[in-house]
Motif scaffolding. Structure first.
Motif, PDB file in Angstrom:
ATOM      1  N   PRO A 302      35.001 -24.707  29.617  1.00 25.52           N
ATOM      2  CA  PRO A 302      35.530 -25.704  30.557  1.00 25.52           C
ATOM      3  C   PRO A 302      36.995 -26.049  30.317  1.00 25.52           C
ATOM      4  O   PRO A 302      37.376 -27.222  30.270  1.00 25.52           O
ATOM      5  N   LEU A 303      37.841 -25.027  30.166  1.00 26.94           N
ATOM      6  CA  LEU A 303      39.243 -25.273  29.859  1.00 26.94           C
ATOM      7  C   LEU A 303      40.017 -25.677  31.118  1.00 26.94           C
ATOM      8  O   LEU A 303      39.909 -25.021  32.152  1.00 26.94           O
ATOM      9  N   LYS A 304      40.798 -26.732  30.982  1.00 29.54           N
ATOM     10  CA  LYS A 304      41.694 -27.118  32.070  1.00 29.54           C
ATOM     11  C   LYS A 304      43.014 -26.369  31.988  1.00 29.54           C
ATOM     12  O   LYS A 304      43.667 -26.118  33.003  1.00 29.54           O
ATOM     13  N   LEU A 305      43.408 -26.032  30.757  1.00 28.08           N
ATOM     14  CA  LEU A 305      44.640 -25.277  30.533  1.00 28.08           C
ATOM     15  C   LEU A 305      44.275 -24.008  29.788  1.00 28.08           C
ATOM     16  O   LEU A 305      43.725 -24.054  28.691  1.00 28.08           O
ATOM     17  N   ALA A 306      44.566 -22.867  30.395  1.00 35.64           N
ATOM     18  CA  ALA A 306      44.270 -21.580  29.758  1.00 35.64           C
ATOM     19  C   ALA A 306      45.302 -20.573  30.218  1.00 35.64           C
ATOM     20  O   ALA A 306      45.721 -20.577  31.370  1.00 35.64           O
ATOM     21  N   ARG A 307      45.704 -19.723  29.280  1.00 35.44           N
ATOM     22  CA  ARG A 307      46.674 -18.691  29.585  1.00 35.44           C
ATOM     23  C   ARG A 307      46.051 -17.336  29.263  1.00 35.44           C
ATOM     24  O   ARG A 307      45.385 -17.149  28.253  1.00 35.44           O
ATOM     25  N   GLY A 308      46.242 -16.376  30.151  1.00 36.91           N
ATOM     26  CA  GLY A 308      45.822 -15.012  29.879  1.00 36.91           C
ATOM     27  C   GLY A 308      44.321 -14.821  29.884  1.00 36.91           C
ATOM     28  O   GLY A 308      43.590 -15.443  30.651  1.00 36.91           O
ATOM     29  N   ILE A 309      43.849 -13.956  28.979  1.00 34.28           N
ATOM     30  CA  ILE A 309      42.440 -13.605  28.899  1.00 34.28           C
ATOM     31  C   ILE A 309      41.795 -14.376  27.751  1.00 34.28           C
ATOM     32  O   ILE A 309      42.272 -14.341  26.624  1.00 34.28           O
ATOM     33  N   GLN A 310      40.706 -15.059  28.049  1.00 33.00           N
ATOM     34  CA  GLN A 310      39.998 -15.841  27.052  1.00 33.00           C
ATOM     35  C   GLN A 310      39.001 -14.965  26.301  1.00 33.00           C
ATOM     36  O   GLN A 310      37.995 -14.532  26.855  1.00 33.00           O
ATOM     37  N   ASN A 311      39.275 -14.732  25.007  1.00 32.34           N
ATOM     38  CA  ASN A 311      38.360 -13.927  24.202  1.00 32.34           C
ATOM     39  C   ASN A 311      36.975 -14.546  24.141  1.00 32.34           C
ATOM     40  O   ASN A 311      35.974 -13.829  24.083  1.00 32.34           O
ATOM     41  N   LYS A 312      36.906 -15.870  24.128  1.00 34.02           N
ATOM     42  CA  LYS A 312      35.614 -16.534  24.030  1.00 34.02           C
ATOM     43  C   LYS A 312      34.714 -16.164  25.208  1.00 34.02           C
ATOM     44  O   LYS A 312      33.495 -16.043  25.054  1.00 34.02           O
ATOM     45  N   VAL A 313      35.309 -15.960  26.376  1.00 34.89           N
ATOM     46  CA  VAL A 313      34.523 -15.574  27.551  1.00 34.89           C
ATOM     47  C   VAL A 313      34.061 -14.122  27.423  1.00 34.89           C
ATOM     48  O   VAL A 313      32.894 -13.805  27.688  1.00 34.89           O
ATOM     49  N   LEU A 314      34.965 -13.229  26.996  1.00 43.22           N
ATOM     50  CA  LEU A 314      34.580 -11.832  26.816  1.00 43.22           C
ATOM     51  C   LEU A 314      33.491 -11.687  25.763  1.00 43.22           C
ATOM     52  O   LEU A 314      32.556 -10.882  25.918  1.00 43.22           O
ATOM     53  N   PRO A 322      24.780 -15.836  29.913  1.00 43.84           N
ATOM     54  CA  PRO A 322      25.342 -16.370  31.162  1.00 43.84           C
ATOM     55  C   PRO A 322      26.480 -17.333  30.841  1.00 43.84           C
ATOM     56  O   PRO A 322      26.352 -18.160  29.928  1.00 43.84           O
ATOM     57  N   VAL A 323      27.570 -17.207  31.551  1.00 46.01           N
ATOM     58  CA  VAL A 323      28.776 -17.990  31.278  1.00 46.01           C
ATOM     59  C   VAL A 323      29.136 -18.836  32.490  1.00 46.01           C
ATOM     60  O   VAL A 323      29.093 -18.351  33.625  1.00 46.01           O
ATOM     61  N   VAL A 324      29.517 -20.086  32.223  1.00 45.61           N
ATOM     62  CA  VAL A 324      30.081 -20.959  33.244  1.00 45.61           C
ATOM     63  C   VAL A 324      31.482 -21.342  32.789  1.00 45.61           C
ATOM     64  O   VAL A 324      31.653 -21.886  31.694  1.00 45.61           O
ATOM     65  N   ALA A 325      32.486 -21.033  33.601  1.00 49.39           N
ATOM     66  CA  ALA A 325      33.878 -21.257  33.218  1.00 49.39           C
ATOM     67  C   ALA A 325      34.643 -21.937  34.339  1.00 49.39           C
ATOM     68  O   ALA A 325      34.276 -21.830  35.520  1.00 49.39           O
ATOM     69  N   THR A 326      35.705 -22.635  33.968  1.00 49.10           N
ATOM     70  CA  THR A 326      36.627 -23.150  34.971  1.00 49.10           C
ATOM     71  C   THR A 326      37.435 -22.005  35.548  1.00 49.10           C
ATOM     72  O   THR A 326      37.492 -20.911  34.985  1.00 49.10           O
ATOM     73  N   GLN A 327      38.099 -22.262  36.657  1.00 45.56           N
ATOM     74  CA  GLN A 327      38.967 -21.256  37.248  1.00 45.56           C
ATOM     75  C   GLN A 327      40.069 -20.852  36.280  1.00 45.56           C
ATOM     76  O   GLN A 327      40.420 -19.672  36.172  1.00 45.56           O
ATOM     77  N   ALA A 328      40.601 -21.816  35.531  1.00 45.00           N
ATOM     78  CA  ALA A 328      41.673 -21.517  34.581  1.00 45.00           C
ATOM     79  C   ALA A 328      41.193 -20.562  33.490  1.00 45.00           C
ATOM     80  O   ALA A 328      41.903 -19.631  33.107  1.00 45.00           O
ATOM     81  N   ALA A 329      39.980 -20.769  32.981  1.00 48.38           N
ATOM     82  CA  ALA A 329      39.456 -19.924  31.909  1.00 48.38           C
ATOM     83  C   ALA A 329      39.092 -18.536  32.404  1.00 48.38           C
ATOM     84  O   ALA A 329      39.123 -17.566  31.648  1.00 48.38           O
ATOM     85  N   ALA A 330      38.743 -18.429  33.681  1.00 46.33           N
ATOM     86  CA  ALA A 330      38.292 -17.142  34.230  1.00 46.33           C
ATOM     87  C   ALA A 330      39.414 -16.344  34.874  1.00 46.33           C
ATOM     88  O   ALA A 330      39.242 -15.150  35.146  1.00 46.33           O
ATOM     89  N   GLU A 331      40.564 -16.972  35.093  1.00 43.04           N
ATOM     90  CA  GLU A 331      41.608 -16.380  35.936  1.00 43.04           C
ATOM     91  C   GLU A 331      42.062 -14.997  35.479  1.00 43.04           C
ATOM     92  O   GLU A 331      42.243 -14.084  36.287  1.00 43.04           O
ATOM     93  N   GLY A 332      42.222 -14.810  34.186  1.00 39.77           N
ATOM     94  CA  GLY A 332      42.771 -13.541  33.714  1.00 39.77           C
ATOM     95  C   GLY A 332      41.750 -12.432  33.577  1.00 39.77           C
ATOM     96  O   GLY A 332      42.108 -11.297  33.241  1.00 39.77           O
ATOM     97  N   ILE A 333      40.475 -12.728  33.826  1.00 43.32           N
ATOM     98  CA  ILE A 333      39.405 -11.763  33.573  1.00 43.32           C
ATOM     99  C   ILE A 333      38.889 -11.176  34.880  1.00 43.32           C
ATOM    100  O   ILE A 333      38.561 -11.905  35.819  1.00 43.32           O
ATOM    101  N   ASP A 334      38.803  -9.868  34.917  1.00 46.52           N
ATOM    102  CA  ASP A 334      38.154  -9.178  36.029  1.00 46.52           C
ATOM    103  C   ASP A 334      36.648  -9.221  35.757  1.00 46.52           C
ATOM    104  O   ASP A 334      36.082  -8.300  35.173  1.00 46.52           O
ATOM    105  N   HIS A 335      36.010 -10.306  36.175  1.00 46.63           N
ATOM    106  CA  HIS A 335      34.601 -10.505  35.825  1.00 46.63           C
ATOM    107  C   HIS A 335      33.635  -9.993  36.875  1.00 46.63           C
ATOM    108  O   HIS A 335      32.418  -9.923  36.641  1.00 46.63           O
TER     109      HIS A 335
END
Length: 404
Positions: A302-314, A322-335
């Motif tokens: 649930p990150l409000k501020l995130a840059r690039g690709i989040q390793n925690k999500v990968l 199953p993962v639930v992420a904010t748009q900021a946390a998911a933005e850099g990932i081609d999920h």
């Protein structure tokens, strides 16, 4: 071909946090093709003890202890009109180590990992310079300024301005500028006008992060929601605080037994205090995060501020969760739709509740996430562009271009 000098703001071993994971895999990839010398800082005494793990990469290594207090870095930055990000990493022994390596070895490429380390480049380098900014740090400080007040907001704006100027200067000198995602690359071009900008994404060790691998399991806890990360890092602190204060109460109305585990090293006092809230536990550092990921009913980012690709999500995706992420946390990932993405409190809470209530759908989503990561995010595939960018294959550098 000559050797490569790899400069890093944090020793890339052991690969147990985001920046070290990326640095480690880049060094490993390049060392399989060229000889790599490593000069890096350490700010954890355990890293100083375990630095011998880099010995297998063949080149020389100099790991310099960094102990300058933040207050001193800030005073120097104000006096010298420089960004704190640079004064914090200003160190004479490290500069001497760089000068020594360049004098004694046939270095034809300097790979600079993070903007803080660009201050150690020669004034007029004879070597090719590969600048891996990873993220647009100046944009991060802009965001900090908007969410702060008073003196702190002023300091963050100052940092964003001065660091942005430095980023532009460094990018203009580099032979190639690397960012961790295409979104970050595009933002970097927009903010700096830089050329020769490339996206080289983070990958994931799909054999290590495998739900069928051998690791110590964590006892099942029913509706367990997990967050993983370095817990003295501001965006992570803000993320778990927001989740506990505003999202978890909504979830527990529908799922009263739901528990939220905050898993990660160096939790601040503010993070530790969250354990006083109903259903919240703070583990601190764990030997192997895979046990907690495997036990999770849902992993949240649930990150409000995130840059690039989040390793925690990968990592969670690779573990089939199953993962639930904010748009900021998911933005850099081609999920490819294999994670749930929400923005506000209601969207995130509803997505978590739905997955907790429908275990078959959650299992299916996690399996799809792992399959996608295996196909898309192996480190070999993600780092393959370095063959040409760095010249690892002996071929010329690619034509100068900007990010699309």
């Amino acid at each position: 071909m000559g050797d490569i000098l790899f400069l890093a703001h944090r020793v890339p071993f052991p690969p147990d946090r985001g920046d070290k994971i990326r640095g480690f895999n880049i060094v490993k990839y390049m060392s399989e093709r060229r000889r790599v010398h490593i000069i890096a800082f350490a700010d954890d005494d355990r890293d100083m003890k375990r630095k011998s793990g880099l010995g297998r990469f063949g080149g020389n290594r100099s790991i310099i202890w960094r102990s300058k207090p933040q207050w001193l870095s800030a005073l120097q930055a104000l006096a010298l009109r420089r960004p704190v990000s640079l004064t914090a990493f200003e160190n004479r022994p490290l500069q001497e180590a760089v000068d020594n390596i360049l004098a004694r070895h046939s270095i034809d490429t300097i790979y600079v990992f993070s903007s803080q380390m660009a201050q150690y480049l020669p004034a007029r380098p004879r070597q090719r310079v590969i600048m891996d900014f990873v993220d647009v740090d100046s944009a991060k400080f802009d965001a900090y300024a908007r969410s702060s007040r008073g003196l702190r907001s002023w300091m963050m704006r100052r940092e964003a301005t001065l660091l942005g100027q430095f980023e532009r200067q460094v990018a203009a000198r580099a032979d190639a500028n690397i960012l961790v995602s295409q979104a970050e690359a595009d933002l970097f071009v927009e903010r700096t006008g830089a050329e020769r900008v490339f996206a080289v994404e983070n990958g994931i060790d799909i054999e290590f992060f495998d739900p069928s691998a051998q690791f110590k399991r964590v006892e099942a806890m029913g509706d367990l929601i997990v967050f993983t990360g370095q817990m003295d890092y501001r965006p992570n602190i803000e993320a778990v605080t927001w989740f506990v204060d505003t999202i978890l109460p909504h979830i527990r109305v529908s799922r009263p037994s739901a528990r939220f585990a905050i898993v990660g090293r160096r939790p601040t006092d503010a993070v530790k205090a969250l354990a006083k809230q109903p259903g919240v536990m703070v583990t601190g550092e764990v030997a192997d995060v895979r046990g907690w990921l495997a036990a999770a009913s849902v992993v949240v980012a649930p990150l409000k501020l995130a840059r690039g690709i989040q390793n925690k999500v990968l990592e969670a995706m690779a573990m089939g969760r199953p993962v639930v992420a904010t748009q900021a946390a998911a933005e850099g990932i081609d999920h490819a739709g294999t994670i749930k993405v929400g923005q506000g409190v209601g969207e995130i809470a509803e997505a978590v509740i739905d997955l907790l209530a429908n275990r078959d759908a959650a299992t299916e989503l996690g399996a799809a996430a792992r399959a996608h990561v295996m196909a898309r995010y192996s480190w070999a595939a993600c780092l393959a562009p370095l063959d040409q960018i760095v010249g690892l294959n002996g071929r010329p550098m690619p034509a100068r271009r900007t990010a699309a």
